[in-house]
Scaffold this active site. Structure first.
Site, mmCIF file in Angstrom:
data_model
loop_
_atom_site.group_PDB
_atom_site.id
_atom_site.type_symbol
_atom_site.label_atom_id
_atom_site.label_comp_id
_atom_site.label_asym_id
_atom_site.label_seq_id
_atom_site.Cartn_x
_atom_site.Cartn_y
_atom_site.Cartn_z
ATOM 1 N N HIS A 3 -44.127 30.877 -49.166
ATOM 2 C CA HIS A 3 -42.834 30.258 -48.859
ATOM 3 C C HIS A 3 -42.094 29.910 -50.151
ATOM 4 C CE1 HIS A 3 -39.791 27.453 -47.481
ATOM 5 N NE2 HIS A 3 -39.896 28.076 -46.324
ATOM 6 N N GLU A 38 -36.721 35.473 -46.304
ATOM 7 C CA GLU A 38 -35.965 34.225 -46.381
ATOM 8 C C GLU A 38 -35.276 34.148 -47.743
ATOM 9 O OE1 GLU A 38 -37.708 30.970 -43.621
ATOM 10 O OE2 GLU A 38 -38.850 30.937 -45.467
HETATM 11 P P1 13P Z 1 -33.959 26.198 -42.921
HETATM 12 O O1 13P Z 1 -33.998 26.787 -41.538
HETATM 13 O O2 13P Z 1 -33.958 24.706 -42.916
HETATM 14 O O3 13P Z 1 -32.886 26.811 -43.747
HETATM 15 O O4 13P Z 1 -35.350 26.602 -43.604
HETATM 16 C C1 13P Z 1 -35.797 27.898 -43.477
HETATM 17 C C2 13P Z 1 -37.191 27.956 -43.931
HETATM 18 O O5 13P Z 1 -37.486 27.738 -45.084
HETATM 19 C C3 13P Z 1 -38.220 28.254 -42.930
HETATM 20 O O6 13P Z 1 -39.441 28.536 -43.518
#
Ligand code: 13P
Length: 238
Positions: free
Chosen positions: A88, A157
């Site tokens: 992450h 992400e």
């Molecule tokens: P947000 O949905 O708060 O932008 O975070 C995304 C995330 O890091 C999920 O792992």
């Protein structure tokens, strides 16, 4: 499809138990067949329910040992946890985890047969350099990772989209996901500022097999709305 909620450092054990209970009841009542995962903080790890998986946000690549502040396989086994989030962006960029350490964790939890949600994503300065630079950056996050592993889900992400309220354009999500899938044909989630208001549109995009949601899923009712959206779209991804 696959819908995952990452609680990060939010919610207590009691709140997580209530959340899981509401989720399980909804999944049963709505006859949801999509894969649903929650990642509560370490203090709120608990047995999964019948239809909802509970995963760890992080764990050290050992059975147990002298690693102050970390949890390890032994603590996950206590609750029958078999799902883990690795790579992450907050662990990479806030807590300083190297690709080497992440790859070590990946290998360890792969060996143990865990379902691994492996996160990749570029920071803003890379995004601004264009798609080629972006894809090249992501390649660095492929190092040491066995993408042939059966029990793997990838989550794209973009760092700049996390917690910012910003998302890539729909065209960009389709394009980047398409490029990632060309290299690694695995279920691919989008994450970064997914909210109940944009989830349906994102879930409906080509090359998107699900979502990984942070703050937008902290209220269980919002996450339920997203699960309902996925059901309505019903792409039937394994
Ligand atoms: P947000 O949905 O708060 O932008 O975070 C995304 C995330 O890091 C999920 O792992």
């Amino acid at each position: 499809m696959i819908l995952a909620a990452n609680f990060k450092s939010n919610h207590t054990r009691a709140k997580t138990a209530a959340y899981l209970e509401a989720l399980e009841a909804f999944v049963v009542a709505q006859e949801i067949h999509d894969e649903i995962i929650i990642f509560p903080p370490a203090t709120a790890l608990m047995q999964k329910s019948l239809h909802v998986k509970v995963g760890a946000q992080n764990a050290f690549a050992v059975q147990n040992g002298a690693f102050t502040g970390e949890i390890a396989l032994e603590q996950l086994e206590e609750f029958g946890i078999k799902t883990i989030l690795l790579g992450h962006s907050e662990r990479r960029h806030v807590l300083g985890e190297s690709q080497e350490l992440i790859a070590e964790k990946f290998s360890f939890y792969k060996e143990k047969g865990f379902r691994i949600v492996y996160c990749i994503g570029e920071p803003l300065e890379v995004r601004e350099e264009g798609n080629e630079a972006l894809l090249e950056y992501l390649e660095g996050q492929y190092e040491g990772i066995d993408f042939g592993y059966d029990n793997l889900i990838i989550a794209y992400e973009p760092v700049w989209a996390i917690g910012s309220g910003l998302t890539p354009t729909e065209d960009d999500i389709v394009l980047i996901h398409g490029a990632i899938k060309k290299v690694h044909n695995k279920p691919l989630l989008y994450g970064g500022s997914v909210k109940k208001d944009n989830a349906r549109a994102i879930l409906g995009l080509d090359n998107v097999d699900g979502i990984l949601v942070g703050s937008g899923a902290l209220d269980v009712n919002d996450f339920l709305a997203m699960i309902k959206d996925a059901k309505d779209i019903n792409k039937g991804v394994e």
